[in-house]
Structures are given as C-alpha cells and as structure tokens.
Design a protein around this motif. Structure first.
Motif, PDB file in Angstrom:
ATOM      1  N   TYR A   1      33.995  -9.259  40.806  1.00 14.26           N
ATOM      2  CA  TYR A   1      34.445 -10.887  41.227  1.00 14.26           C
ATOM      3  C   TYR A   1      35.099 -11.424  40.291  1.00 14.26           C
ATOM      4  O   TYR A   1      35.668 -12.423  40.206  1.00 14.26           O
ATOM      5  CB  TYR A   1      33.429 -11.492  41.826  1.00 14.26           C
ATOM      6  CG  TYR A   1      32.633 -11.239  43.148  1.00 14.26           C
ATOM      7  CD1 TYR A   1      33.628 -11.196  44.117  1.00 14.26           C
ATOM      8  CD2 TYR A   1      31.371 -10.804  43.404  1.00 14.26           C
ATOM      9  CE1 TYR A   1      33.216 -10.956  45.393  1.00 14.26           C
ATOM     10  CE2 TYR A   1      31.109 -10.412  44.490  1.00 14.26           C
ATOM     11  CZ  TYR A   1      31.992 -10.474  45.667  1.00 14.26           C
ATOM     12  OH  TYR A   1      31.255  -9.967  46.739  1.00 14.26           O
TER      13      TYR A   1
ATOM     14  N   ARG B   1      38.615   1.352  49.555  1.00 20.03           N
ATOM     15  CA  ARG B   1      37.947   0.412  48.925  1.00 20.03           C
ATOM     16  C   ARG B   1      37.330  -0.414  50.074  1.00 20.03           C
ATOM     17  O   ARG B   1      38.011  -0.990  50.954  1.00 20.03           O
ATOM     18  CB  ARG B   1      38.692  -0.730  48.132  1.00 20.03           C
ATOM     19  CG  ARG B   1      38.353  -1.803  47.399  1.00 20.03           C
ATOM     20  CD  ARG B   1      37.596  -2.668  48.288  1.00 20.03           C
ATOM     21  NE  ARG B   1      37.196  -4.088  47.209  1.00 20.03           N
ATOM     22  CZ  ARG B   1      36.098  -4.324  46.721  1.00 20.03           C
ATOM     23  NH1 ARG B   1      35.216  -3.725  47.160  1.00 20.03           N
ATOM     24  NH2 ARG B   1      35.943  -5.503  45.953  1.00 20.03           N
TER      25      ARG B   1
ATOM     26  N   PHE C   1      35.609  -3.520  43.342  1.00 23.37           N
ATOM     27  CA  PHE C   1      36.359  -4.454  42.143  1.00 23.37           C
ATOM     28  C   PHE C   1      35.261  -5.571  42.002  1.00 23.37           C
ATOM     29  O   PHE C   1      34.809  -6.219  43.097  1.00 23.37           O
ATOM     30  CB  PHE C   1      37.672  -4.744  42.524  1.00 23.37           C
ATOM     31  CG  PHE C   1      38.843  -3.761  42.591  1.00 23.37           C
ATOM     32  CD1 PHE C   1      39.240  -3.341  41.530  1.00 23.37           C
ATOM     33  CD2 PHE C   1      38.977  -3.263  43.868  1.00 23.37           C
ATOM     34  CE1 PHE C   1      40.146  -2.264  41.600  1.00 23.37           C
ATOM     35  CE2 PHE C   1      39.803  -2.363  44.019  1.00 23.37           C
ATOM     36  CZ  PHE C   1      40.476  -1.697  42.758  1.00 23.37           C
TER      37      PHE C   1
ATOM     38  N   LEU D   1      22.834  -8.946  51.600  1.00 24.49           N
ATOM     39  CA  LEU D   1      24.064  -8.658  52.215  1.00 24.49           C
ATOM     40  C   LEU D   1      24.904  -8.031  51.456  1.00 24.49           C
ATOM     41  O   LEU D   1      25.564  -8.897  50.617  1.00 24.49           O
ATOM     42  CB  LEU D   1      24.372 -10.179  52.965  1.00 24.49           C
ATOM     43  CG  LEU D   1      25.938 -10.051  53.608  1.00 24.49           C
ATOM     44  CD1 LEU D   1      26.148  -9.183  54.578  1.00 24.49           C
ATOM     45  CD2 LEU D   1      25.908 -11.656  54.322  1.00 24.49           C
ATOM     46  N   ASP D   2      25.054  -6.721  51.305  1.00 27.30           N
ATOM     47  CA  ASP D   2      26.253  -6.494  50.626  1.00 27.30           C
ATOM     48  C   ASP D   2      27.324  -6.244  51.248  1.00 27.30           C
ATOM     49  O   ASP D   2      27.201  -5.419  52.318  1.00 27.30           O
ATOM     50  CB  ASP D   2      25.547  -5.018  50.243  1.00 27.30           C
ATOM     51  CG  ASP D   2      26.413  -4.419  48.960  1.00 27.30           C
ATOM     52  OD1 ASP D   2      26.730  -5.153  47.969  1.00 27.30           O
ATOM     53  OD2 ASP D   2      27.047  -3.223  49.323  1.00 27.30           O
ATOM     54  N   GLY D   3      28.566  -6.910  50.693  1.00 20.05           N
ATOM     55  CA  GLY D   3      29.593  -6.738  51.710  1.00 20.05           C
ATOM     56  C   GLY D   3      29.969  -8.219  52.271  1.00 20.05           C
ATOM     57  O   GLY D   3      30.436  -8.283  53.381  1.00 20.05           O
ATOM     58  N   THR D   4      29.497  -9.209  51.536  1.00 19.94           N
ATOM     59  CA  THR D   4      29.673 -10.716  51.923  1.00 19.94           C
ATOM     60  C   THR D   4      31.253 -10.912  52.473  1.00 19.94           C
ATOM     61  O   THR D   4      31.379 -11.587  53.441  1.00 19.94           O
ATOM     62  CB  THR D   4      29.164 -11.534  50.926  1.00 19.94           C
ATOM     63  OG1 THR D   4      27.729 -11.274  50.618  1.00 19.94           O
ATOM     64  CG2 THR D   4      29.351 -13.070  51.308  1.00 19.94           C
TER      65      THR D   4
ATOM     66  N   GLU E   1      32.545   2.732  40.216  1.00 18.17           N
ATOM     67  CA  GLU E   1      32.725   1.244  40.007  1.00 18.17           C
ATOM     68  C   GLU E   1      32.145   0.580  38.468  1.00 18.17           C
ATOM     69  O   GLU E   1      31.265   1.177  38.244  1.00 18.17           O
ATOM     70  CB  GLU E   1      32.094   0.455  41.166  1.00 18.17           C
ATOM     71  CG  GLU E   1      32.572  -0.996  41.123  1.00 18.17           C
ATOM     72  CD  GLU E   1      32.272  -1.619  42.353  1.00 18.17           C
ATOM     73  OE1 GLU E   1      31.851  -1.224  43.494  1.00 18.17           O
ATOM     74  OE2 GLU E   1      32.350  -3.074  42.405  1.00 18.17           O
TER      75      GLU E   1
ATOM     76  N   ASP F   1      19.291  -6.383  48.111  1.00 21.24           N
ATOM     77  CA  ASP F   1      20.768  -7.219  48.118  1.00 21.24           C
ATOM     78  C   ASP F   1      20.808  -7.547  49.788  1.00 21.24           C
ATOM     79  O   ASP F   1      20.952  -6.508  50.420  1.00 21.24           O
ATOM     80  CB  ASP F   1      21.875  -6.180  47.787  1.00 21.24           C
ATOM     81  CG  ASP F   1      23.023  -7.174  47.794  1.00 21.24           C
ATOM     82  OD1 ASP F   1      23.370  -8.087  48.663  1.00 21.24           O
ATOM     83  OD2 ASP F   1      24.031  -6.523  47.350  1.00 21.24           O
TER      84      ASP F   1
ATOM     85  N   GLY G   1      34.592  -2.348  50.157  1.00 26.61           N
ATOM     86  CA  GLY G   1      33.777  -3.737  49.940  1.00 26.61           C
ATOM     87  C   GLY G   1      32.430  -3.817  50.147  1.00 26.61           C
ATOM     88  O   GLY G   1      31.773  -4.873  50.255  1.00 26.61           O
ATOM     89  N   SER G   2      31.500  -2.761  50.239  1.00 23.97           N
ATOM     90  CA  SER G   2      30.349  -2.704  50.093  1.00 23.97           C
ATOM     91  C   SER G   2      29.756  -1.540  49.189  1.00 23.97           C
ATOM     92  O   SER G   2      29.848  -0.470  49.719  1.00 23.97           O
ATOM     93  CB  SER G   2      29.561  -2.412  51.646  1.00 23.97           C
ATOM     94  OG  SER G   2      28.254  -2.256  51.478  1.00 23.97           O
ATOM     95  N   ALA G   3      29.265  -1.650  48.029  1.00 25.13           N
ATOM     96  CA  ALA G   3      28.869  -0.823  47.152  1.00 25.13           C
ATOM     97  C   ALA G   3      27.646   0.054  47.846  1.00 25.13           C
ATOM     98  O   ALA G   3      27.664   1.252  47.344  1.00 25.13           O
ATOM     99  CB  ALA G   3      28.564  -1.296  45.844  1.00 25.13           C
TER     100      ALA G   3
HETATM  101  C1  IPD Z   1      29.762  -6.543  46.400  1.00 28.37           C
HETATM  102  C2  IPD Z   1      30.211  -5.376  47.119  1.00 28.37           C
HETATM  103  C3  IPD Z   1      31.498  -4.851  46.518  1.00 28.37           C
HETATM  104  C4  IPD Z   1      31.667  -4.478  45.241  1.00 28.37           C
HETATM  105  C5  IPD Z   1      31.198  -5.916  44.464  1.00 28.37           C
HETATM  106  C6  IPD Z   1      30.053  -6.311  44.763  1.00 28.37           C
HETATM  107  P1  IPD Z   1      28.178  -8.345  47.610  1.00 28.37           P
HETATM  108  O1  IPD Z   1      28.599  -7.052  46.747  1.00 28.37           O
HETATM  109  O2  IPD Z   1      29.223  -4.287  46.941  1.00 28.37           O
HETATM  110  O3  IPD Z   1      31.868  -3.768  47.372  1.00 28.37           O
HETATM  111  O4  IPD Z   1      32.910  -3.923  44.824  1.00 28.37           O
HETATM  112  O5  IPD Z   1      31.073  -5.300  43.243  1.00 28.37           O
HETATM  113  O6  IPD Z   1      29.525  -7.346  43.892  1.00 28.37           O
HETATM  114  O7  IPD Z   1      28.709  -9.543  46.844  1.00 28.37           O
HETATM  115  O8  IPD Z   1      29.067  -8.163  48.719  1.00 28.37           O
HETATM  116  O9  IPD Z   1      26.984  -8.371  47.715  1.00 28.37           O
END
Ligand code: IPD
Ligand code: CA
Ligand code: CA
Length: 276
Positions: free
Chosen positions: A171, A196, A169, A98-101, A217, A96, A198-200
């Motif tokens: 998309y 939350r 959450f 960029l996790d947290g786009t 998640e 990945d 925004g970056s798993a």
């Molecule tokens: C997202 C992030 C976010 C998670 C979404 C992922 P992305 O990845 O990790 O925290 O809640 O399920 O899709 O799109 O930023 O690489």
C-alpha cells in the motif's frame, strides 16, 4: 487420521482439534463476508489506496471468538487489532480476516480468510478459505496440504519461460522506491504469464495447488504469509526471502515456488537494485 505431535498443553490439544477450530472459524467468517457482500458494507481509508471495511472487522471478531471459546489461553495477532497484551503461551494464532480487501470492496471475488498458527515461533498450521469459490485450503505440519480435503501439490514446471507467476504491491507503492515495479518488469519479460490477483494468501494457496509456479512480494505482513506458508511447505513447495534464506513471516520479503524455478527467480530478484 492425523496423530497429535503438538505437545499437550492445558487444553489437551490435538492437531485435529486445532485444525477443526481454524476450519470452523474460517468458514463462519467467510459466510459473514458473503453476507456483507449481499447486504452492503462501510468503507474507511487507512490511506488513499488502503481500505478497511466493517466486514474486515466483523470477520476478525468472528475468528477471534471461535478461537477464544476453545483456546482461551492462546495468544492472537490479528491484522485489524494487532497484538494486544496477552499472557505467555507457546501458541500464537495469526489472522488476516479478509485478505484482498480492495477486491472485496470492488465486488471482485478474489479474497479469503486466512488463519495461521505458530507453536513456539514455528508455523504449524494454515487454513485459508475462499468463500466465493467455496475453496478451503488446509495444512498442518507433517500432514500434507489439501484443497477441500483432497491432497494438493506444487507444479512440475522447470523453467521461467513456461511458468505462470504472480506478485503483489504494498500500500506504500506511491511513497517507496522499493515498490516492486522493477521486479515486475523483469519477470514480465521472462515468464510465460504474470498475474496480480490482490490476495497474497490466495497466491500462496495457488502455488501450493500448482495453479501458479511462483510468487514473490516485498513488504508483506505476517498475517499475509503465516497460513499460506504452511500450505506451500506441506505441498512440497519452497519458501525463502530474496536472498535464499529460509522464510521468516516477520521479514517482509517472500519468494514461494514449486522449488524447480526457485533459483531462477532468486537470480532475477538479485539482479535488481535493492532499496531499504
Ligand atoms: C493485501 C493483499 C495484496 C498484497 C498486499 C496485502 P489485504 O492484503 O494480500 O495481494 O499485495 O501486500 O497487504 O490488505 O487485502 O489484507
Ligand atoms: Ca492481507
Ligand atoms: Ca486484510
């Protein structure tokens, strides 16, 4: 020093060489992300809330170039290009870039580069780099987990009441009944705190480092989980799906914890109605 336990293939692999490659790739891609932050980037929409930028694509190319230059026969699964037809290899890099786009696009500094490696279907290596904080999380099977070279370990918290939890959450939150809002409400009333970010991938690193006690998640992708799952495992955390079965990074559901609060988290998750 780490000793090689990965069977030697055509490139005379050692765990050190695999790890060095992932670290170099993640740092280079992280530097690129910071440069895009400074210079500007272009946003496209996969759907109204699912963004992709030219920084995602450039970082992905950067990681792939690093890996291909050292291990040309290895297979790759990368978020923005998916899995292209490749010759068989026991090694699969899961990226990945960029996790947290969404965070990145808003200038909120909680994003990272995530690089995992499977050998014969088992995740054996994870490297996650947060360029905003210059935090590098690393783990290789049987080598423990580290943050900037120092060992990390999950927390000792034993109750939900005193736990800081995190979730995310997907998309398709606007389209699916399986949107995690039911679980979110339940845990909000049971935990000491709920976030939350925004970056798993960073959420998993923070469980490994004891900053969070648990993370769950639904509808995650393999590139969200591959690297972080190794880091949590090597930090002595526990990873399952919602029913308590061992985590599969292809299974979408993830519960990661310090182990002590895991059963309590599963109980809460099983109380909710399940949708498919
Ligand atoms: C997202 C992030 C976010 C998670 C979404 C992922 P992305 O990845 O990790 O925290 O809640 O399920 O899709 O799109 O930023 O690489
Ligand atoms: Ca992701
Ligand atoms: Ca991504």
């Amino acid at each position: 020093m780490l000793q090689s336990r990965v069977p030697i293939a055509e490139e005379s692999l050692s765990k050190d060489r695999l790890l060095e490659t992932a670290i170099a790739a993640s740092r280079a891609a992280g530097a690129l992300l910071l440069k895009y932050t400074a210079d500007g980037f272009h946003v496209e929409y996969k759907n109204p809330i699912n963004l992709v930028t030219d920084a995602d694509r450039a970082a992905e190319q950067c990681v792939i170039d690093h890996i291909r230059s050292r291990f040309p026969s290895h297979r790759l699964l990368a978020e923005e290009r998916g899995s292209v037809a490749q010759a068989p290899s026991p090694y699969l890099w899961i990226i990945d870039p960029l996790d947290g786009t969404t965070n990145f696009a808003h200038g909120y500094p909680a994003y990272c580069v995530s690089i995992g490696l499977e050998y014969n279907g088992r995740c054996i290596l994870g490297v996650i780099y947060d360029p905003s904080r210059d935090e590098l999380f690393t783990a290789i099977e049987q080598g423990g987990a580290q943050l900037n070279g120092r060992p990390i370990h999950v927390s000792e918290t034993t109750t939900l009441d005193s736990s800081l939890l995190v979730t995310g959450f997907a998309y398709d939150i606007r389209e699916t009944p399986r949107n995690n809002l039911d679980h979110f409400c339940k845990f909000a009333l049971k935990a000491q705190g709920l976030r939350r970010t925004g970056s798993a991938a960073l959420d998993l690193c923070y469980v490994a480092a004891g900053r969070f006690d648990g993370f769950w998640e639904v509808r995650l992708n393999p590139w969200d989980m591959a690297a972080g799952s190794v880091i949590v495992r090597e930090a002595a955390g526990r990873l399952t799906d919602f029913s308590g079965k061992d985590l599969s990074i292809y299974g979408q559901e993830l519960v990661a914890s310090n182990g002590h609060i895991h059963e309590a988290m599963l109980t809460v998750l099983s109380q909710e109605s399940r949708h498919s």
